[in-house]
Design an enzyme around this catalytic site. Structure first.
Site, mmCIF file in Angstrom:
data_model
loop_
_atom_site.group_PDB
_atom_site.id
_atom_site.type_symbol
_atom_site.label_atom_id
_atom_site.label_comp_id
_atom_site.label_asym_id
_atom_site.label_seq_id
_atom_site.Cartn_x
_atom_site.Cartn_y
_atom_site.Cartn_z
ATOM 1 N N SER A 151 -0.354 6.493 -4.050
ATOM 2 C CA SER A 151 0.027 5.185 -3.514
ATOM 3 C C SER A 151 -0.646 4.013 -4.211
ATOM 4 O O SER A 151 -0.150 2.887 -4.138
ATOM 5 C CB SER A 151 -0.289 5.122 -2.017
ATOM 6 O OG SER A 151 -1.669 5.373 -1.784
ATOM 7 N N ASP A 178 -7.175 -3.282 4.751
ATOM 8 C CA ASP A 178 -7.050 -2.022 4.019
ATOM 9 C C ASP A 178 -7.964 -2.111 2.800
ATOM 10 O O ASP A 178 -7.773 -2.956 1.928
ATOM 11 C CB ASP A 178 -5.592 -1.829 3.608
ATOM 12 C CG ASP A 178 -5.330 -0.519 2.868
ATOM 13 O OD1 ASP A 178 -6.294 0.124 2.410
ATOM 14 O OD2 ASP A 178 -4.153 -0.163 2.734
ATOM 15 N N HIS A 235 -5.842 0.213 -0.723
ATOM 16 C CA HIS A 235 -4.595 -0.052 -1.442
ATOM 17 C C HIS A 235 -4.541 -1.472 -1.985
ATOM 18 O O HIS A 235 -4.685 -2.432 -1.230
ATOM 19 C CB HIS A 235 -3.394 0.199 -0.519
ATOM 20 C CG HIS A 235 -3.280 1.626 -0.092
ATOM 21 N ND1 HIS A 235 -3.758 2.067 1.118
ATOM 22 C CD2 HIS A 235 -2.775 2.702 -0.733
ATOM 23 C CE1 HIS A 235 -3.534 3.369 1.217
ATOM 24 N NE2 HIS A 235 -2.937 3.775 0.103
#
Length: 374
Positions: free
Chosen positions: A179, A347, A350
């Site tokens: 990701s 987060d 990411h």
């Protein structure tokens, strides 16, 4: 009175009756057909006289979509899978083609053609992407299939144009990862992004085509076994690059992949690509935004099976980009607050669009330092 020669000079030139068509624009679904497109309904089966159609129309449905124009309707593939025979077929002269797809209402859908993945996990209603593909057997066979099981796999429009009569891919950089590397849609404006998505910003398209086959949540075993590596191996050739960055999800106990297993699966992929004559580049993942010590130094060297990746590069004699250390040096230089601003809100793992751009820049600069790119 006009002679035949005079009349011919006044008329627009037309292709010969038997000239091969090398570009198409298809509008799928049961609604109105947009100007300039060929309409295709779910029930339209392939026949050689028209040169296109569904291989198994009984497994197709006409559905609505949320967009306008070609995006207002779509067809749904009710039977799918990269090896499925439920394909949309188009007769084409052999050559290299650019294919642009628009999906209908869908999430995490992938596009497959010639029995392998072409685009991974397209997400969002009327999402678009494009890819290049060589046609060797006179026909494109395409379908939309699962990126996530349980979705509706739909196609609103398809545009095909020939780039070359030679059915060989241009020099290409193939990218594998998770990701932090993968594409997010819309590609130009997505809030979240992976560095593989941004790599073409720093690589001239005239030098290399970038094909990002990374996907969220991926581990080494999945990348090798579930179709992504297969797609790369089908097309990769001498002069191409394969950049592979994994390890983040591999360290998660739920994935049941020890560091030793991770290393050997990665070794297998490295060897398979080397056997194709391409150049392998292993990359280590960046750390979390919060990996700062009390002195304001960012360090994530003990994360993500990094040591196994470094050792494997040395053992197999392939290039290594230690993006983990390179990004840490950059994060240290800009400080914790500016680093956090390069990640998604709430987060620490990411990157956002800006963060992915910076990671792609750092990786490309290291490629230049190592003489991999001018």
């Amino acid at each position: 009175m006009l002679t035949g020669c005079m009349l011919a000079a006044l008329l627009p030139s037309l292709p010969a009756a038997n000239a091969a068509v090398t570009s198409y624009k298809f509008d799928f679904g049961g609604g109105a057909v947009e100007a300039g497109y060929t309409g295709v309904r779910a029930e339209d089966g392939y026949n050689a006289s028209k040169g296109h159609g569904f291989n198994t129309p009984a497994n197709m449905r006409n559905v609505s979509a949320a967009g306008k124009g070609v995006g207002s309707d779509a067809v749904q593939f009710t039977t799918f899978g990269i090896k499925s025979s439920n394909t949309f077929n188009v007769d084409l002269p052999n050559g290299l083609y650019k294919v642009k797809v628009m999906l209908g209402n869908t999430g995490r859908s992938s596009v497959a053609a010639e029995g392998v993945y072409q685009v991974i996990n397209m997400t969002g209603n009327n999402v678009t992407d494009e890819f290049e593909i060589p046609i060797w057997d006179g026909q494109l066979n395409l379908l939309v299939t699962e990126g996530k099981v349980g979705g509706a796999f739909t196609l609103s429009s398809l545009e095909i144009s020939q780039l070359s009569t030679n059915p060989v891919t241009r020099p290409t950089i193939y990218v594998g990862g998770d990701s932090t590397v993968s594409n997010y849609y819309p590609l130009a404006t997505s809030i979240q992004a992976g560095w593989g998505q941004m790599l073409q910003q720093y690589i001239k398209p005239s030098d290399y085509n970038v094909r990002n086959m990374a996907s969220a949540g991926q581990i080494a075993r999945g990348f090798r076994n579930d179709g992504q590596l297969e797609a790369i191996l089908q097309y990769i050739k001498p002069g191409d690059y394969f950049i592979l960055q994994l390890g983040i999800n591999d360290t998660n106990p739920k994935n049941n992949e020890t560091e030793a297993e991770f290393k050997e699966i990665m070794r297998n992929m490295v060897q398979l690509v080397k056997a194709k004559g391409a150049t392998v580049i292993l990359s280590t993942p960046q750390g979390r935004a919060t990996d700062f010590n009390s002195a304001g130094v960012h360090n994530a060297e003990n994360r993500w099976y990094r040591q196994a990746t470094i050792a494997l590069a040395a053992e197999e004699g392939v290039r290594l980009i230690d993006l983990n250390v390179i990004s840490s040096a950059y994060f240290t230089s800009i400080g914790p607050a500016a680093t956090l601003a390069l990640y998604m809100d709430g987060d620490t793992l990411h990157p956002n669009h800006a963060g992915a751009l910076e990671l792609a820049r750092l990786l490309t600069e290291e490629m230049k330092k190592q003489g991999l790119y001018r």
